[in-house]
Motif scaffolding. Structure first.
Motif, PDB file in Angstrom:
ATOM      1  N   VAL A 193     -56.251  60.783 -45.731  1.00  0.00           N
ATOM      2  CA  VAL A 193     -55.796  60.373 -44.398  1.00  0.00           C
ATOM      3  C   VAL A 193     -56.026  61.537 -43.440  1.00  0.00           C
ATOM      4  CG1 VAL A 193     -53.877  59.460 -43.052  1.00  0.00           C
ATOM      5  CG2 VAL A 193     -54.026  58.934 -45.479  1.00  0.00           C
ATOM      6  N   LEU A 194     -56.634  61.246 -42.294  1.00  0.00           N
ATOM      7  CA  LEU A 194     -56.966  62.267 -41.304  1.00  0.00           C
ATOM      8  C   LEU A 194     -56.213  62.017 -40.010  1.00  0.00           C
ATOM      9  CD1 LEU A 194     -58.853  64.648 -40.399  1.00  0.00           C
ATOM     10  CD2 LEU A 194     -60.385  62.868 -39.534  1.00  0.00           C
ATOM     11  N   LEU A 195     -55.649  63.072 -39.447  1.00  0.00           N
ATOM     12  CA  LEU A 195     -55.128  63.057 -38.085  1.00  0.00           C
ATOM     13  C   LEU A 195     -56.145  63.863 -37.286  1.00  0.00           C
ATOM     14  CD1 LEU A 195     -52.607  62.484 -39.856  1.00  0.00           C
ATOM     15  CD2 LEU A 195     -51.296  63.700 -38.146  1.00  0.00           C
ATOM     16  N   PRO A 196     -57.007  63.182 -36.526  1.00  0.00           N
ATOM     17  CA  PRO A 196     -58.068  63.902 -35.821  1.00  0.00           C
ATOM     18  C   PRO A 196     -57.509  64.964 -34.884  1.00  0.00           C
ATOM     19  CG  PRO A 196     -58.459  61.542 -35.759  1.00  0.00           C
ATOM     20  CD  PRO A 196     -57.069  61.739 -36.292  1.00  0.00           C
ATOM     21  N   GLY A 197     -58.258  66.049 -34.756  1.00  0.00           N
ATOM     22  CA  GLY A 197     -57.906  67.114 -33.828  1.00  0.00           C
ATOM     23  C   GLY A 197     -58.401  66.755 -32.437  1.00  0.00           C
ATOM     24  N   GLU A 237     -57.164  56.404 -42.176  1.00  0.00           N
ATOM     25  CA  GLU A 237     -57.479  56.466 -43.606  1.00  0.00           C
ATOM     26  C   GLU A 237     -58.984  56.427 -43.804  1.00  0.00           C
ATOM     27  OE1 GLU A 237     -55.169  54.441 -46.590  1.00  0.00           O
ATOM     28  OE2 GLU A 237     -53.774  53.779 -45.028  1.00  0.00           O
ATOM     29  N   ASP A 238     -59.471  57.257 -44.736  1.00  0.00           N
ATOM     30  CA  ASP A 238     -60.882  57.249 -45.098  1.00  0.00           C
ATOM     31  C   ASP A 238     -61.003  57.580 -46.579  1.00  0.00           C
ATOM     32  OD1 ASP A 238     -60.614  60.026 -45.313  1.00  0.00           O
ATOM     33  OD2 ASP A 238     -61.607  60.431 -43.422  1.00  0.00           O
ATOM     34  N   ALA A 239     -62.226  57.745 -47.065  1.00  0.00           N
ATOM     35  CA  ALA A 239     -62.450  57.977 -48.493  1.00  0.00           C
ATOM     36  C   ALA A 239     -61.820  59.278 -48.975  1.00  0.00           C
ATOM     37  CB  ALA A 239     -63.952  57.980 -48.785  1.00  0.00           C
ATOM     38  N   GLY A 240     -61.632  60.251 -48.089  1.00  0.00           N
ATOM     39  CA  GLY A 240     -61.069  61.540 -48.486  1.00  0.00           C
ATOM     40  C   GLY A 240     -59.560  61.609 -48.411  1.00  0.00           C
ATOM     41  N   PRO A 262     -50.929  60.454 -50.390  1.00  0.00           N
ATOM     42  CA  PRO A 262     -51.324  61.073 -49.122  1.00  0.00           C
ATOM     43  C   PRO A 262     -50.819  60.360 -47.874  1.00  0.00           C
ATOM     44  CG  PRO A 262     -53.207  60.965 -50.613  1.00  0.00           C
ATOM     45  CD  PRO A 262     -52.091  60.173 -51.241  1.00  0.00           C
ATOM     46  N   ALA A 263     -50.560  59.068 -47.946  1.00  0.00           N
ATOM     47  CA  ALA A 263     -50.125  58.332 -46.757  1.00  0.00           C
ATOM     48  C   ALA A 263     -48.741  58.776 -46.274  1.00  0.00           C
ATOM     49  CB  ALA A 263     -50.136  56.835 -47.025  1.00  0.00           C
ATOM     50  N   ALA A 264     -47.845  59.144 -47.189  1.00  0.00           N
ATOM     51  CA  ALA A 264     -46.480  59.503 -46.788  1.00  0.00           C
ATOM     52  C   ALA A 264     -46.438  60.766 -45.928  1.00  0.00           C
ATOM     53  CB  ALA A 264     -45.583  59.645 -48.016  1.00  0.00           C
ATOM     54  N   PRO A 265     -46.988  61.900 -46.359  1.00  0.00           N
ATOM     55  CA  PRO A 265     -46.960  63.062 -45.463  1.00  0.00           C
ATOM     56  C   PRO A 265     -47.817  62.856 -44.219  1.00  0.00           C
ATOM     57  CG  PRO A 265     -48.097  63.607 -47.503  1.00  0.00           C
ATOM     58  CD  PRO A 265     -47.508  62.248 -47.665  1.00  0.00           C
ATOM     59  N   ALA A 266     -48.867  62.061 -44.314  1.00  0.00           N
ATOM     60  CA  ALA A 266     -49.689  61.782 -43.129  1.00  0.00           C
ATOM     61  C   ALA A 266     -48.873  61.028 -42.081  1.00  0.00           C
ATOM     62  CB  ALA A 266     -50.934  60.992 -43.515  1.00  0.00           C
ATOM     63  N   ARG A 267     -48.059  60.050 -42.502  1.00  0.00           N
ATOM     64  CA  ARG A 267     -47.187  59.330 -41.564  1.00  0.00           C
ATOM     65  C   ARG A 267     -46.193  60.295 -40.920  1.00  0.00           C
ATOM     66  NH1 ARG A 267     -46.915  55.476 -45.643  1.00  0.00           N
ATOM     67  NH2 ARG A 267     -44.888  56.260 -46.246  1.00  0.00           N
ATOM     68  N   PHE A 268     -45.631  61.191 -41.726  1.00  0.00           N
ATOM     69  CA  PHE A 268     -44.684  62.173 -41.209  1.00  0.00           C
ATOM     70  C   PHE A 268     -45.326  63.016 -40.111  1.00  0.00           C
ATOM     71  CE2 PHE A 268     -43.325  66.629 -41.367  1.00  0.00           C
ATOM     72  CZ  PHE A 268     -41.999  66.497 -40.981  1.00  0.00           C
ATOM     73  N   TRP A 269     -46.485  63.617 -40.414  1.00  0.00           N
ATOM     74  CA  TRP A 269     -47.144  64.490 -39.441  1.00  0.00           C
ATOM     75  C   TRP A 269     -47.649  63.700 -38.234  1.00  0.00           C
ATOM     76  CZ3 TRP A 269     -46.016  69.248 -39.206  1.00  0.00           C
ATOM     77  CH2 TRP A 269     -45.693  69.959 -40.355  1.00  0.00           C
ATOM     78  N   ALA A 270     -48.117  62.489 -38.438  1.00  0.00           N
ATOM     79  CA  ALA A 270     -48.572  61.665 -37.311  1.00  0.00           C
ATOM     80  C   ALA A 270     -47.418  61.402 -36.348  1.00  0.00           C
ATOM     81  CB  ALA A 270     -49.167  60.356 -37.815  1.00  0.00           C
ATOM     82  N   GLY A 271     -46.258  61.050 -36.896  1.00  0.00           N
ATOM     83  CA  GLY A 271     -45.091  60.796 -36.053  1.00  0.00           C
ATOM     84  C   GLY A 271     -44.608  62.049 -35.350  1.00  0.00           C
ATOM     85  N   LEU A 272     -44.563  63.150 -36.075  1.00  0.00           N
ATOM     86  CA  LEU A 272     -44.065  64.388 -35.496  1.00  0.00           C
ATOM     87  C   LEU A 272     -45.008  64.938 -34.430  1.00  0.00           C
ATOM     88  CD1 LEU A 272     -41.772  66.466 -35.729  1.00  0.00           C
ATOM     89  CD2 LEU A 272     -43.231  67.726 -37.316  1.00  0.00           C
ATOM     90  N   LEU A 273     -46.321  64.830 -34.674  1.00  0.00           N
ATOM     91  CA  LEU A 273     -47.299  65.381 -33.735  1.00  0.00           C
ATOM     92  C   LEU A 273     -47.773  64.376 -32.690  1.00  0.00           C
ATOM     93  CD1 LEU A 273     -49.447  67.383 -36.310  1.00  0.00           C
ATOM     94  CD2 LEU A 273     -47.666  68.269 -34.779  1.00  0.00           C
ATOM     95  N   GLY A 274     -47.321  63.115 -32.808  1.00  0.00           N
ATOM     96  CA  GLY A 274     -47.728  62.098 -31.841  1.00  0.00           C
ATOM     97  C   GLY A 274     -49.205  61.757 -31.945  1.00  0.00           C
ATOM     98  N   ARG A 275     -49.701  61.651 -33.168  1.00  0.00           N
ATOM     99  CA  ARG A 275     -51.118  61.342 -33.387  1.00  0.00           C
ATOM    100  C   ARG A 275     -51.260  60.095 -34.248  1.00  0.00           C
ATOM    101  NH1 ARG A 275     -54.081  66.819 -35.044  1.00  0.00           N
ATOM    102  NH2 ARG A 275     -52.830  68.268 -33.850  1.00  0.00           N
ATOM    103  N   GLU A 276     -52.458  59.546 -34.261  1.00  0.00           N
ATOM    104  CA  GLU A 276     -52.745  58.377 -35.079  1.00  0.00           C
ATOM    105  C   GLU A 276     -53.385  58.827 -36.387  1.00  0.00           C
ATOM    106  OE1 GLU A 276     -55.334  54.312 -34.726  1.00  0.00           O
ATOM    107  OE2 GLU A 276     -54.514  55.238 -32.932  1.00  0.00           O
ATOM    108  N   VAL A 316     -55.620  67.434 -39.057  1.00  0.00           N
ATOM    109  CA  VAL A 316     -54.755  67.553 -40.237  1.00  0.00           C
ATOM    110  C   VAL A 316     -55.221  66.507 -41.235  1.00  0.00           C
ATOM    111  CG1 VAL A 316     -52.396  67.416 -41.112  1.00  0.00           C
ATOM    112  CG2 VAL A 316     -52.808  68.316 -38.809  1.00  0.00           C
ATOM    113  N   ARG A 317     -55.591  66.935 -42.447  1.00  0.00           N
ATOM    114  CA  ARG A 317     -56.044  66.008 -43.488  1.00  0.00           C
ATOM    115  C   ARG A 317     -55.113  66.103 -44.690  1.00  0.00           C
ATOM    116  NH1 ARG A 317     -59.728  62.887 -45.071  1.00  0.00           N
ATOM    117  NH2 ARG A 317     -61.279  63.349 -43.485  1.00  0.00           N
ATOM    118  N   THR A 318     -54.704  64.939 -45.202  1.00  0.00           N
ATOM    119  CA  THR A 318     -53.932  64.865 -46.434  1.00  0.00           C
ATOM    120  C   THR A 318     -54.737  64.060 -47.433  1.00  0.00           C
ATOM    121  OG1 THR A 318     -51.880  64.898 -45.174  1.00  0.00           O
ATOM    122  CG2 THR A 318     -51.728  64.219 -47.459  1.00  0.00           C
ATOM    123  N   GLY A 319     -55.032  64.663 -48.569  1.00  0.00           N
ATOM    124  CA  GLY A 319     -55.827  64.006 -49.594  1.00  0.00           C
ATOM    125  C   GLY A 319     -55.073  63.932 -50.902  1.00  0.00           C
TER     126      GLY A 319
END
Length: 97
Positions: A37-41, A32-35, A15-29, A50-53
């Motif tokens: 990786v979350l990019l808060p709205g 990581e949590d138990a579910g 889950p960390a790999a696509p989360a890094r991609f979307w975080a970089g593309l969308l300019g978000r942080e 955006v959540r990747t689990g």
């Protein structure tokens, strides 16, 4: 009356790999949590979370997802396209073995 934006959810073997991609593309942080990786709205401007689990076991119903990104002008569009094609974390389609 306020409306709540949905959370876009995705699954991945890592889950960390696509989360890094979307975080970089969308300019978000990415957080990581138990579910996974979350990019808060947010509300200003409105944007969904955006959540990747982790990938679910075989047998779960899966649906496809198609996202549209917007740009402010041609230069912004070129920058977005370049970012998606050069990212080491860009999502890759899984191939059958």
């Amino acid at each position: 009356m306020r409306s709540r934006l949905p959370t876009v959810a995705d699954e991945a073997d890592n889950p960390a790999a696509p989360a890094r991609f979307w975080a970089g593309l969308l300019g978000r942080e990415a957080v990581e949590d138990a579910g996974g990786v979350l990019l808060p709205g947010g509300e200003d401007p409105p944007r969904p979370a955006v959540r990747t689990g982790p990938r679910r076991p075989a047998g779960w119903a899966r649906t496809g997802m198609h996202l549209h990104l917007t740009s402010t002008d041609l230069d912004d569009q070129r920058h977005t396209v370049a970012a998606t094609s050069t990212s080491d974390s860009a999502p890759r389609r899984r191939t059958s073995s």
